[in-house]
Write an enzyme that holds these catalytic residues in place. Structure first.
Site, PDB file in Angstrom:
ATOM      1  N   CYS A   9       0.485  -1.293   0.287  1.00 31.18           N
ATOM      2  CA  CYS A   9      -0.252   0.023   0.030  1.00 31.18           C
ATOM      3  C   CYS A   9       1.189   1.104   0.088  1.00 31.18           C
ATOM      4  O   CYS A   9       0.356   2.234  -0.435  1.00 31.18           O
ATOM      5  CB  CYS A   9      -0.779   0.341   1.216  1.00 31.18           C
ATOM      6  SG  CYS A   9      -0.004  -0.079   2.502  1.00 31.18           S
ATOM      7  N   HIS A 141      -1.847   0.665   7.097  1.00 34.90           N
ATOM      8  CA  HIS A 141      -2.237   0.705   5.695  1.00 34.90           C
ATOM      9  C   HIS A 141      -1.456   2.726   5.544  1.00 34.90           C
ATOM     10  O   HIS A 141      -1.471   3.242   6.116  1.00 34.90           O
ATOM     11  CB  HIS A 141      -3.364   0.308   6.058  1.00 34.90           C
ATOM     12  CG  HIS A 141      -3.743   0.540   4.489  1.00 34.90           C
ATOM     13  ND1 HIS A 141      -3.158  -0.385   3.577  1.00 34.90           N
ATOM     14  CD2 HIS A 141      -5.875   1.233   3.833  1.00 34.90           C
ATOM     15  CE1 HIS A 141      -4.130  -0.146   2.496  1.00 34.90           C
ATOM     16  NE2 HIS A 141      -5.612   0.650   2.299  1.00 34.90           N
TER      17      HIS A 141
END
Length: 201
Positions: A9, A141
């Protein structure tokens, strides 16, 4: 201490911010290579995690980043091929955004911002609307903040671009999320103000 974003990510977040900055600066849309970051940003760990600011460091040191068509995404880390290609977009530096809603708003008003987020299981199953649900205990994330607005119920939100495909976000989300804004939390909902930065072309 900075926390490593899990998976690939971090590369998508950095590229998303840079593609947006390039389009604002040139009025031209371009797709850049996440794979080059996975393969060549050796201070990161490929799809085992990394940091967006280290991605920007690599782009500066490498003299730029290649296009997606020249260096396509392959879902795992391979030996670096940067030396075989001519970079398509360069950056001069990057800016780390101080942790506050005011500075975050100022940054997002200028261009897309690469951010960390404390993504819970509920976040993973986001199905539309303005998210004000649960958060993980720490940032795990990375996504790209691309705008802000107010929904039909008068709730202020940030618009985030995720890297989990166009079906994420309840079908109608197309890979994007609205997350609650103006909460009074110094770190923002799910800590989105804690680790944010953007590239400067």
């Amino acid at each position: 201490m900075l926390l490593s974003m899990l998976g690939c990510c971090w590369a998508f977040s950095a590229v998303g911010a840079l593609e947006g900055a390039y389009q604002i600066a040139t009025r031209q849309k371009i797709e850049l290579s996440e794979q080059e970051l996975l393969d060549c940003s050796t201070s990161n760990n490929g799809c085992s995690g990394g940091f967006t600011i280290r991605a920007f460091d690599f782009i500066i040191e490498n003299g730029g980043i290649s296009t997606e068509s020249d260096y396509p995404y392959e879902r795992q880390q391979y030996p670096c091929r940067s030396q075989e290609l001519t970079p398509a977009v360069k950056i001069s530096s990057y800016q780390v955004v101080p942790e506050s809603e005011t500075t975050f708003l100022q940054a997002v008003t200028q261009q897309p911002v690469s951010i960390g987020i404390a993504a819970s299981q509920e976040f993973q199953f986001y199905a539309g609307g303005t998210y004000h649900g649960s958060c993980a205990n720490e940032v795990n994330h990375a996504v790209t903040a691309i705008g802000y607005g107010t929904d039909e119920e008068g709730q202020k939100y940030w618009l985030l671009k995720n890297s989990w495909g166009t079906t994420w976000g309840g079908g109608g989300g197309n890979g994007y999320m609205k997350i609650i804004r103006d909460t009074g939390n110094p770190g923002g909902h799910c800590d989105i103000y804690k680790f944010s930065s953007y590239p400067i072309i």
